[in-house]
Motif scaffolding. Structure first.
Motif, PDB file in Angstrom:
ATOM      1  N   GLN A  38       0.853  -1.181   0.000  1.00 50.37           N
ATOM      2  CA  GLN A  38       0.000   0.000   0.000  1.00 50.37           C
ATOM      3  C   GLN A  38       0.890   1.232   0.000  1.00 50.37           C
ATOM      4  N   ALA A  39       0.835   1.959  -1.093  1.00 51.16           N
ATOM      5  CA  ALA A  39       1.597   3.191  -1.221  1.00 51.16           C
ATOM      6  C   ALA A  39       0.820   4.340  -0.583  1.00 51.16           C
ATOM      7  N   PRO A  40       1.505   5.395  -0.207  1.00 56.70           N
ATOM      8  CA  PRO A  40       0.826   6.534   0.411  1.00 56.70           C
ATOM      9  C   PRO A  40      -0.297   7.065  -0.462  1.00 56.70           C
ATOM     10  N   GLY A  41      -1.475   7.173   0.111  1.00 56.77           N
ATOM     11  CA  GLY A  41      -2.618   7.709  -0.608  1.00 56.77           C
ATOM     12  C   GLY A  41      -3.263   6.775  -1.595  1.00 56.77           C
ATOM     13  N   LYS A  42      -2.824   5.515  -1.599  1.00 54.09           N
ATOM     14  CA  LYS A  42      -3.386   4.548  -2.558  1.00 54.09           C
ATOM     15  C   LYS A  42      -3.977   3.356  -1.833  1.00 54.09           C
ATOM     16  N   GLU A  43      -4.756   2.589  -2.553  1.00 59.26           N
ATOM     17  CA  GLU A  43      -5.340   1.389  -1.992  1.00 59.26           C
ATOM     18  C   GLU A  43      -4.299   0.264  -1.956  1.00 59.26           C
ATOM     19  N   ARG A  44      -4.544  -0.676  -1.081  1.00 55.61           N
ATOM     20  CA  ARG A  44      -3.678  -1.847  -0.998  1.00 55.61           C
ATOM     21  C   ARG A  44      -3.799  -2.630  -2.297  1.00 55.61           C
ATOM     22  N   GLU A  45      -2.659  -3.080  -2.830  1.00 53.53           N
ATOM     23  CA  GLU A  45      -2.671  -3.821  -4.082  1.00 53.53           C
ATOM     24  C   GLU A  45      -1.937  -5.154  -3.941  1.00 53.53           C
ATOM     25  N   PHE A  46      -2.429  -6.115  -4.683  1.00 50.98           N
ATOM     26  CA  PHE A  46      -1.833  -7.442  -4.717  1.00 50.98           C
ATOM     27  C   PHE A  46      -0.499  -7.404  -5.451  1.00 50.98           C
ATOM     28  N   ILE A  47       0.493  -8.168  -4.936  1.00 44.64           N
ATOM     29  CA  ILE A  47       1.799  -8.251  -5.571  1.00 44.64           C
ATOM     30  C   ILE A  47       2.080  -9.663  -6.084  1.00 44.64           C
ATOM     31  N   ASP A 102      -7.269 -22.222  -3.701  1.00 45.61           N
ATOM     32  CA  ASP A 102      -7.625 -21.345  -4.801  1.00 45.61           C
ATOM     33  C   ASP A 102      -7.057 -19.954  -4.515  1.00 45.61           C
ATOM     34  N   TYR A 103      -6.298 -19.400  -5.462  1.00 50.34           N
ATOM     35  CA  TYR A 103      -5.662 -18.103  -5.248  1.00 50.34           C
ATOM     36  C   TYR A 103      -6.660 -16.956  -5.142  1.00 50.34           C
ATOM     37  N   ASP A 104      -7.839 -17.161  -5.685  1.00 54.54           N
ATOM     38  CA  ASP A 104      -8.747 -16.057  -5.952  1.00 54.54           C
ATOM     39  C   ASP A 104      -9.025 -15.199  -4.727  1.00 54.54           C
ATOM     40  N   ARG A 105      -9.349 -15.853  -3.616  1.00 52.99           N
ATOM     41  CA  ARG A 105      -9.689 -15.088  -2.416  1.00 52.99           C
ATOM     42  C   ARG A 105      -8.531 -14.228  -1.965  1.00 52.99           C
ATOM     43  N   LEU A 106      -7.346 -14.771  -1.994  1.00 53.46           N
ATOM     44  CA  LEU A 106      -6.193 -14.000  -1.543  1.00 53.46           C
ATOM     45  C   LEU A 106      -5.893 -12.870  -2.526  1.00 53.46           C
ATOM     46  N   VAL A 107      -5.874 -13.173  -3.809  1.00 53.97           N
ATOM     47  CA  VAL A 107      -5.585 -12.145  -4.808  1.00 53.97           C
ATOM     48  C   VAL A 107      -6.582 -10.993  -4.711  1.00 53.97           C
ATOM     49  N   ARG A 108      -7.800 -11.303  -4.379  1.00 54.68           N
ATOM     50  CA  ARG A 108      -8.841 -10.273  -4.248  1.00 54.68           C
ATOM     51  C   ARG A 108      -8.795  -9.557  -2.906  1.00 54.68           C
ATOM     52  N   GLY A 109      -7.791  -9.857  -2.115  1.00 53.17           N
ATOM     53  CA  GLY A 109      -7.623  -9.154  -0.855  1.00 53.17           C
ATOM     54  C   GLY A 109      -8.461  -9.693   0.280  1.00 53.17           C
ATOM     55  N   ARG A 110      -8.792 -10.997   0.200  1.00 54.73           N
ATOM     56  CA  ARG A 110      -9.624 -11.603   1.242  1.00 54.73           C
ATOM     57  C   ARG A 110      -8.930 -12.815   1.854  1.00 54.73           C
ATOM     58  N   PRO A 111      -7.728 -12.607   2.403  1.00 55.79           N
ATOM     59  CA  PRO A 111      -7.047 -13.733   3.056  1.00 55.79           C
ATOM     60  C   PRO A 111      -7.649 -13.982   4.436  1.00 55.79           C
ATOM     61  N   ASP A 112      -7.229 -15.038   5.064  1.00 54.23           N
ATOM     62  CA  ASP A 112      -7.655 -15.297   6.432  1.00 54.23           C
ATOM     63  C   ASP A 112      -6.899 -14.414   7.423  1.00 54.23           C
ATOM     64  N   TYR A 113      -5.646 -14.160   7.103  1.00 53.37           N
ATOM     65  CA  TYR A 113      -4.801 -13.394   8.033  1.00 53.37           C
ATOM     66  C   TYR A 113      -3.920 -12.405   7.276  1.00 53.37           C
ATOM     67  N   TRP A 114      -3.686 -11.266   7.931  1.00 50.26           N
ATOM     68  CA  TRP A 114      -2.753 -10.247   7.434  1.00 50.26           C
ATOM     69  C   TRP A 114      -1.591 -10.092   8.396  1.00 50.26           C
ATOM     70  N   GLY A 115      -0.422  -9.800   7.843  1.00 49.78           N
ATOM     71  CA  GLY A 115       0.709  -9.399   8.666  1.00 49.78           C
ATOM     72  C   GLY A 115       0.607  -7.925   8.983  1.00 49.78           C
ATOM     73  N   GLN A 116       1.556  -7.434   9.773  1.00 45.01           N
ATOM     74  CA  GLN A 116       1.464  -6.061  10.262  1.00 45.01           C
ATOM     75  C   GLN A 116       2.098  -5.047   9.333  1.00 45.01           C
ATOM     76  N   GLY A 117       2.831  -5.469   8.335  1.00 49.17           N
ATOM     77  CA  GLY A 117       3.416  -4.555   7.373  1.00 49.17           C
ATOM     78  C   GLY A 117       4.835  -4.147   7.694  1.00 49.17           C
ATOM     79  N   THR A 118       5.610  -3.948   6.628  1.00 46.08           N
ATOM     80  CA  THR A 118       6.974  -3.431   6.766  1.00 46.08           C
ATOM     81  C   THR A 118       7.179  -2.369   5.684  1.00 46.08           C
ATOM     82  N   LEU A 119       7.756  -1.234   6.067  1.00 49.41           N
ATOM     83  CA  LEU A 119       7.867  -0.101   5.165  1.00 49.41           C
ATOM     84  C   LEU A 119       9.114  -0.205   4.292  1.00 49.41           C
TER      85      LEU A 119
END
Length: 124
Positions: A38-47, A102-119
């Motif tokens: 997630q870049a500043p001012g943007k939505e979270r995007e799949f990588i 199935d990748y679909d749920r994760l790719v669409r941003g619906r995983p079971d768990y998220w990490g806390q993020g690293t900048l």
């Protein structure tokens, strides 16, 4: 469940960086894993996403050719190797885990768990 991302920092454009995400509290080898940013001012995007056994991967167009996702089930860790970094790679990077093969749920941003993020900051 905890997903602990690390490895972010300040790099120069063109440099390489490897992010790690260590998981605990889940049967790691059973989960599909992915990275988002997630870049500043943007939505979270799949990588990128990787299958439970590491044999299959899928990348966003923005990551193809420069980023590589991998995993070590013995270490309960997923990695994102970032090469030829660009200023537009500056973002908070998140790992994610999905119990669905199935990748679909994760790719669409619906995983079971998220990490806390690293900048990651890429200086041009």
């Amino acid at each position: 469940v905890q997903l602990q991302a690390s490895g972010g920092g300040l790099v120069q454009a063109g440099d390489s960086l490897r992010l790690s995400c260590a998981a605990s509290g889940l049967t790691f080898s059973s989960y599909t894993l992915g990275w988002f940013r997630q870049a500043p001012g943007k939505e979270r995007e799949f990588i990128a996403v990787i299958s439970w056994n590491g044999e299959n991967t899928y990348y966003a167009d923005s990551a193809k050719g420069r980023f590589t996702i991998s995993r070590d089930n013995a270490k309960n860790t997923v990695y994102l190797q970032m090469n030829s970094s660009k200023a537009e790679d500056t973002a908070v990077y998140y790992c994610a885990a999905s119990s669905y093969s199935d990748y679909d749920r994760l790719v669409r941003g619906r995983p079971d768990y998220w990490g806390q993020g690293t900048l990651v900051t890429v200086s041009s």
